[in-house]
Design a protein around this motif. Structure first.
Motif, PDB file in Angstrom:
ATOM      1  N   ASP A  29       0.831  -1.204   0.000  1.00 44.39           N
ATOM      2  CA  ASP A  29       0.000   0.000   0.000  1.00 44.39           C
ATOM      3  C   ASP A  29       0.872   1.263   0.000  1.00 44.39           C
ATOM      4  O   ASP A  29       0.548   2.238  -0.676  1.00 44.39           O
ATOM      5  CB  ASP A  29      -0.949   0.010   1.198  1.00 44.39           C
ATOM      6  N   ALA A  69      -4.792  -3.405  -7.769  1.00 43.72           N
ATOM      7  CA  ALA A  69      -6.042  -3.131  -7.047  1.00 43.72           C
ATOM      8  C   ALA A  69      -6.446  -4.297  -6.157  1.00 43.72           C
ATOM      9  O   ALA A  69      -6.863  -4.091  -5.022  1.00 43.72           O
ATOM     10  CB  ALA A  69      -7.157  -2.788  -8.033  1.00 43.72           C
ATOM     11  N   GLY A  70      -6.330  -5.505  -6.634  1.00 42.24           N
ATOM     12  CA  GLY A  70      -6.705  -6.660  -5.814  1.00 42.24           C
ATOM     13  C   GLY A  70      -5.836  -6.831  -4.585  1.00 42.24           C
ATOM     14  O   GLY A  70      -6.350  -6.982  -3.474  1.00 42.24           O
ATOM     15  N   ARG A  72      -4.057  -4.621  -3.007  1.00 46.08           N
ATOM     16  CA  ARG A  72      -4.143  -3.492  -2.070  1.00 46.08           C
ATOM     17  C   ARG A  72      -5.254  -3.748  -1.062  1.00 46.08           C
ATOM     18  O   ARG A  72      -6.254  -4.379  -1.359  1.00 46.08           O
ATOM     19  CB  ARG A  72      -4.444  -2.193  -2.824  1.00 46.08           C
ATOM     20  N   HIS A  73      -5.097  -3.196   0.112  1.00 46.30           N
ATOM     21  CA  HIS A  73      -6.096  -3.407   1.171  1.00 46.30           C
ATOM     22  C   HIS A  73      -7.343  -2.551   0.991  1.00 46.30           C
ATOM     23  O   HIS A  73      -8.392  -2.880   1.525  1.00 46.30           O
ATOM     24  CB  HIS A  73      -5.472  -3.133   2.547  1.00 46.30           C
ATOM     25  N   ASP A  74      -7.227  -1.447   0.274  1.00 44.94           N
ATOM     26  CA  ASP A  74      -8.333  -0.493   0.215  1.00 44.94           C
ATOM     27  C   ASP A  74      -9.019  -0.414  -1.150  1.00 44.94           C
ATOM     28  O   ASP A  74      -9.824   0.479  -1.376  1.00 44.94           O
ATOM     29  CB  ASP A  74      -7.834   0.890   0.611  1.00 44.94           C
ATOM     30  N   MET A  75      -8.726  -1.345  -2.061  1.00 52.65           N
ATOM     31  CA  MET A  75      -9.307  -1.235  -3.402  1.00 52.65           C
ATOM     32  C   MET A  75      -9.438  -2.627  -4.023  1.00 52.65           C
ATOM     33  O   MET A  75      -8.478  -3.389  -4.036  1.00 52.65           O
ATOM     34  CB  MET A  75      -8.397  -0.365  -4.285  1.00 52.65           C
ATOM     35  N   THR A  76     -10.624  -2.911  -4.533  1.00 54.07           N
ATOM     36  CA  THR A  76     -10.813  -4.145  -5.290  1.00 54.07           C
ATOM     37  C   THR A  76     -10.626  -3.841  -6.771  1.00 54.07           C
ATOM     38  O   THR A  76     -10.684  -2.683  -7.188  1.00 54.07           O
ATOM     39  CB  THR A  76     -12.221  -4.731  -5.080  1.00 54.07           C
ATOM     40  N   PHE A  77     -10.449  -4.870  -7.553  1.00 54.28           N
ATOM     41  CA  PHE A  77     -10.291  -4.687  -8.992  1.00 54.28           C
ATOM     42  C   PHE A  77     -11.540  -4.054  -9.599  1.00 54.28           C
ATOM     43  O   PHE A  77     -11.453  -3.151 -10.428  1.00 54.28           O
ATOM     44  CB  PHE A  77      -9.981  -6.021  -9.684  1.00 54.28           C
ATOM     45  N   VAL A  78     -12.709  -4.494  -9.161  1.00 55.97           N
ATOM     46  CA  VAL A  78     -13.967  -3.961  -9.702  1.00 55.97           C
ATOM     47  C   VAL A  78     -14.106  -2.481  -9.352  1.00 55.97           C
ATOM     48  O   VAL A  78     -14.508  -1.669 -10.198  1.00 55.97           O
ATOM     49  CB  VAL A  78     -15.179  -4.783  -9.201  1.00 55.97           C
ATOM     50  N   GLU A  79     -13.776  -2.096  -8.113  1.00 54.73           N
ATOM     51  CA  GLU A  79     -13.837  -0.686  -7.718  1.00 54.73           C
ATOM     52  C   GLU A  79     -12.868   0.148  -8.549  1.00 54.73           C
ATOM     53  O   GLU A  79     -13.196   1.262  -8.972  1.00 54.73           O
ATOM     54  CB  GLU A  79     -13.507  -0.526  -6.229  1.00 54.73           C
TER      55      GLU A  79
END
Length: 185
Positions: A29, A69-70, A72-79
């Motif tokens: 991160d 994104a995947g 990372r703790h604060d973000m998903t790939f879809v987001e």
């Protein structure tokens, strides 16, 4: 002679590194946040000087932000994908409407790609706050410059510079602002 700009940029980037390290500790991160902010600093000054936002930074930034994104703790790939679509799509839409109404280009495609990068890293809420802060700072400075120099509404301003400032502010101040604003409703 060395321009004051060089130590200023070095201090800003060094400060960003320390701020991100204090927020995340030595982690993925931290690396992602610091790389994003350093990229924004580069884009701010390149756009200010040359009114271009290089694909080498913006498009690779989109791809890298989506790739991490995947993990990372604060973000998903879809987001991240939704953020990239909103960031790039909103500015693309605005640029097309402006062009059709005025028959002149009012927004460069580099700004569109830059906001794709911002969205991929910050998500859709970060896009909205970045656009707000970038537009607010750009409008304020643009109006002040027009008043001072007698310019017109057709005066060119490097919007990417202001979007970059908005994105950096969103990285470090965005979460409390979004939480405060969401709490109003």
């Amino acid at each position: 002679p060395v321009s004051i700009r060089y130590p200023f940029v070095e201090a800003v980037v060094g400060g960003a590194s320390v701020a991100s390290l204090l927020r995340h500790g030595p982690s993925l991160d931290y690396v992602c946040e610091f790389a994003f902010v350093a990229s924004m600093v580069a884009l701010i000054f390149i756009d200010y000087d040359h009114q271009i936002l290089p694909d080498r930074i913006t498009l690779s930034g989109v791809l890298i932000a989506l790739a991490v994104a995947g993990p990372r703790h604060d973000m998903t790939f879809v987001e991240a994908l939704k953020g990239a679509a909103l960031g790039a799509g909103s500015l693309f839409f605005v640029s097309q409407v402006y062009f059709r109404l005025r028959k002149i280009e009012g927004l460069g495609f580099g700004d569109v790609k830059m906001m794709g990068m911002v969205g991929a890293y910050l998500g859709w809420k970060g896009v909205l706050l970045t656009l707000f802060l970038g537009s607010l700072s750009g409008s304020s400075i643009g109006l002040a410059l027009m008043a001072r120099s007698g310019g017109t509404m057709l005066m060119k301003l490097p919007f990417g510079t202001f979007l970059g400032i908005g994105a950096i502010a969103t990285v470090y101040l965005g979460q409390p602002v979004v939480e405060w604003y969401s709490g109003l409703f």
